[in-house]
Design an enzyme around this catalytic site. Sequence first.
Site, PDB file in Angstrom:
ATOM      1  CG  ASP A   1      58.318  -6.552  24.813  1.00 37.00           C
ATOM      2  OD1 ASP A   1      58.243  -6.508  23.686  1.00 37.00           O
ATOM      3  OD2 ASP A   1      58.921  -7.591  25.498  1.00 37.00           O
TER       4      ASP A   1
ATOM      5  CG  HIS B   1      52.534 -12.042  28.654  1.00 36.08           C
ATOM      6  ND1 HIS B   1      53.084 -13.323  28.807  1.00 36.08           N
ATOM      7  CD2 HIS B   1      53.306 -11.398  28.567  1.00 36.08           C
ATOM      8  CE1 HIS B   1      54.610 -13.022  28.653  1.00 36.08           C
ATOM      9  NE2 HIS B   1      54.810 -11.949  28.811  1.00 36.08           N
TER      10      HIS B   1
ATOM     11  CB  SER C   1      57.122 -23.152  32.770  1.00 39.19           C
ATOM     12  OG  SER C   1      58.111 -22.325  33.097  1.00 39.19           O
TER      13      SER C   1
ATOM     14  CG  HIS D   1      52.289 -12.064  32.680  1.00 40.12           C
ATOM     15  ND1 HIS D   1      52.350 -12.024  34.032  1.00 40.12           N
ATOM     16  CD2 HIS D   1      53.449 -11.772  32.206  1.00 40.12           C
ATOM     17  CE1 HIS D   1      53.373 -11.135  34.490  1.00 40.12           C
ATOM     18  NE2 HIS D   1      54.133 -10.875  33.199  1.00 40.12           N
TER      19      HIS D   1
ATOM     20  CB  ALA E   1      56.622 -16.636  38.902  1.00 40.71           C
TER      21      ALA E   1
END
Lengths: 123, 461
Positions: free
Chosen positions: B97, B326, B365, B384, B386
């Site tokens: 991705d 990320h 977050s 980036h 958890a």
Amino acid sequence: MLLRAATLEALFADAVFGMYAVMRDEETTSNTSPVTRTIAVDDSADTTALLVDFLNEVLHRAHVARERFTHVAFTRFEERSLTAELTGIAPASFEEDVKAVTYHEADVRRDGDDWTTMLVFDL
Amino acid sequence: MKKSDFEKLDEFLWEIPQTHRGDMRVPARVYATEEMLDSIVRDRSLEQLVNVATLPGIQKYAIAMPDVHEGYGFPIGGVAAVDARDGVVSPGGIGYDINCGVRLLRASTSFSEVEPRLGKLAHSIAREVPSGVGRGGALKLNATDFELVLRDGASRAIEMGYGTADDVAHIESNGKLDGAEPHLVSGAARERGHDQLGTIGSGNHFVEIDRVDTVYDADEASRLGIAFNSLVVQIHTGSRGLGHQVATDSLRVMTKVMAQYGIEVADRELACAPLSSREGQKYLAAMAAAANFAFANRQVITAGIRRAWQREFPDDPVAIVYDVAHNVAKVERYGDADVVVHRKGATRAFPGQPVLIPGSMGTASYLLVGQDASMTQTFGSSCHGAGRMMSRTRARNEINAEELRGRLRKLGIVAEAGSSKGLVEEAPEAYKDIDAVVDVVARAGIAKKVARFVPIAVIKG
């Protein structure tokens, strides 16, 4: 997904159906039409890459036209190339989004009388 | 991998020495507490990190962030900087991705104003921003716009009416990676992407409305327009099927040509080519085009959120705080050398730059800003998220969707989820402790905490 089959052709065909099992197609039969498609893959790096490349081509048809194939026949099958005639239905309904077939842990090899490989899908 | 394979460099930094395996070109480093390391060694992410340390041209060390977990070939939460003159570029070091990332918006409407209309607002956003398996959007790109989106990223989406000119100033690289060559994006990738602009997709992607529950640095928060109890919106998605297809196409090419360049890798998913090679250059140009598609995607989604928000609260402009990738590779300069920094599940964290770290729904977050140590320790990179701890299959088997929905309701969180499966896969217990992960990067001096958010509405497929 661990695959095992008596022939390479059967391993490749089972990989297609195994991928659909992960995608959990809903066996849609209404409002669908039969489809036939020829998929050719040439010049892959080796037989493992040929399987991954072939499955990615099949997956592409699911992505762009929601085609689900129920029969796979190979008219050409070589170490690094193949041609397959696939028949099935479209549009099918898939519950899980397989985004890519990866090379991760893939290794098509002989194991006794069978052919085997691991396949990992990117979900 | 065992804990005894590591040398403890300080409280949060562990090193696997180059002598660990004969083919390592550099050591491998992990940012983690000892307790986290005990958990990390249970999967194969650090074996993968050692494999990354064998890539031709890798500089200083292969790096794992505290959210590291097993990926395909390259661990998620990994950073590798490779010499731009004689090193390689590896699509697996960016991930499928391409430019998966996070955008943070801030609302001027107060929590008390939104709270009574939260369900309606979340539903309205879900209608504006399609999500879920195979869901395309209303926007169908014509050929000209497709080329321009791939070339110009967010700015083309703005020209098409999806935002304001000021928006690009608040996006990493101004929402456009230079060097994109749209003609290198295959027909297959275009077929997959033609109706996906403005859509979230499935998996761990989401839109989330959050309330700021802690401000750690009032000055930085003020600079970024964030205040205690104010509302923000996170968008987490990437380049959709288009980026996946670019990655698939490129891996196929790299797998074939590696031998021509005398390159052997420990895992096929690390397939690579010299950056200076035709294949390496083509990948970087196609990756940049896919990254631009992702920037445009988050821009079109922003426009959908603004439409929904402004139907309820017409005077709220819903401004962009920042947008970070990320999953991307970039040529950056460190000291006297240009390197290609591969960040796969790692966020750029240049000093002063906002760093966005989404947690799972039901937890928290973070907004941070990069610190000087990131430039000397981590090639300007931070964690980036958890970090997944439980596989999707296990989450589906062990977590009850109705129980989870009830738990979210008790926490005051509205869940607009297209499927129960999508909900349970992203349950809080499927992820590591976000507070502990962020503590590591903060205490290591990589990034400074600015604010913490808690979710009030989650929209996902």
